[in-house]
Each structure stands twice: as C-alpha cells, then as structure tokens.
Design an enzyme around this catalytic site. Structure first.
Site, PDB file in Angstrom:
ATOM      1  CG  ASP A  78      -1.713   1.212   1.389  1.00  0.00           C
ATOM      2  OD1 ASP A  78      -2.278   1.670   0.371  1.00  0.00           O
ATOM      3  OD2 ASP A  78      -1.781   1.745   2.512  1.00  0.00           O
ATOM      4  CG  ASP A  83      -1.495   7.579   0.328  1.00  0.00           C
ATOM      5  OD1 ASP A  83      -0.488   8.232   0.000  1.00  0.00           O
ATOM      6  OD2 ASP A  83      -2.494   7.466  -0.405  1.00  0.00           O
TER       7      ASP A  83
HETATM    8 MG    MG Z   1      -2.808   3.330   3.402  1.00  0.00          MG
END
Ligand code: MG
Ligand code: ZN
Length: 182
Positions: free
Chosen positions: A9, A11
């Site tokens: 992932d 962010d």
């Molecule tokens: Mg995230």
C-alpha cells in the site's frame, strides 16, 4: 520459477499519511522505508505498489497528479538504489464512478500485478495500514498479509478485530519480523 512480490500500500506505508496527497511538496517518505525496500529487493521480491486513489473519482485531483507523486517517489527511491517495479492505482470510488474490481478490498490490482510479473502469490506478501489492504491480500491469495501501525494503522486496530492479523510498527519492522527473519 515464478517470482515473488511484496505488494505495498502507498499512503501510511511508504509515505507519511496526508489526506488526499497530491502535491509533491507534501510527499514525505516514512522512516525506515528505504532500508526495508532494499532488504526486500536483495531478497528478490518484486516491489509492486497497490494504492486506492479515490480522490480522482471525487474530482479532488487528477490522474496526472497521481502519476507525478509516483514519479517523485520513484526518483527519491532511485537515488537510494531502490526500484519500484510498478505502481498500480485505482482511480475509482463506488459512489462516484460505480463499482470496479481494482479498489481494495477487491484484489484486482494484486491479481493484475501477479499476472504481469509472473508472481507466485503464496510466496508473496501484502502490507498495508487499513483493513481493506489485508482483505485484498487475503482475497488475492497472498501468503502473508501484514498490518502496519503507521499511517491509519492505529485506528484500524481500534475499529476492527485484528487478533488474527500479523502486526508490525512500520514497514521495516514488518520486513524484519515476518519476511526476512535473521
Ligand atoms: Mg494506506
Ligand atoms: Zn478501481
């Protein structure tokens, strides 16, 4: 032999969580990320970023903005000797653009990456800071699905039953604790 990958992932995992990040000036890499990616790379993991970017569907920023962030991130990593093999992003949101099969918790981006890089998912991992990251990894069939407490992770643990999920402080901790145990 098939390849293995670490699906990441973006962010709250690679960069410090900023709501709807779309300006390169606000891009800050999380502590220990470069070292973690180097270790993964040295252990022959493909590095594939899989990120939901619903801000595009909501009209908050453009695909061009997303790609600028990824180019900047790639540049920062390249200067440190790390290569992200590919950035995948979902620009959709069900309320704005209808259903898609790429927005996590759907496994679409992971499956796409697995296909493009000839990945054996059982020997691969998904790492994220939201429950939807973990759900996407499980749905895709990743061998390990690790939740980080960085980014949104502390809230994720409060809001969900995470007792069955391996948890790490941040990406470097996850790599050392679960992936490349010495
Ligand atoms: Mg995230
Ligand atoms: Zn999508």
């Amino acid at each position: 032999m098939k390849n293995k990958a670490c699906f990441l992932d973006r962010d709250g995992v690679l960069n410090v969580e900023v709501d709807y990040l779309h300006e390169t000036e606000k891009l800050v890499i999380e502590n220990g990320v470069i070292e973690a990616l180097k270790i993964l790379q040295q252990h022959n993991f493909k590095l594939l970023v899989v990120t939901n970017q619903a801000g595009v569907a909501k009209g908050l920023y453009s695909i061009d903005d997303v790609e600028k962030i990824h180019a900047e991130m790639a540049k920062i990593f390249a200067e440190a000797g790390v290569k992200i093999d590919k950035f995948y992003y979902c620009p959709h949101h069900p309320d704005y653009t209808g259903k898609c099969n790429c927005r996590k918790p759907q496994p679409g981006m992971i499956l796409q990456g697995a296909k493009e890089f000839d990945i054996d998912l059982k020997s691969s991992c998904m790492i994220g800071d939201r429950i939807t990251d973990i759900q996407a990894g499980i749905a895709a069939g990743c061998g390990q699905n690790i939740l980080l407490l960085s980014g949104y992770g502390k809230n994720t643990v409060k809001e969900n039953d995470c007792t069955q999920i391996p948890i790490a402080e941040n990406l470097l901790d996850a790599v050392k604790k679960y992936i490349v145990k010495s």
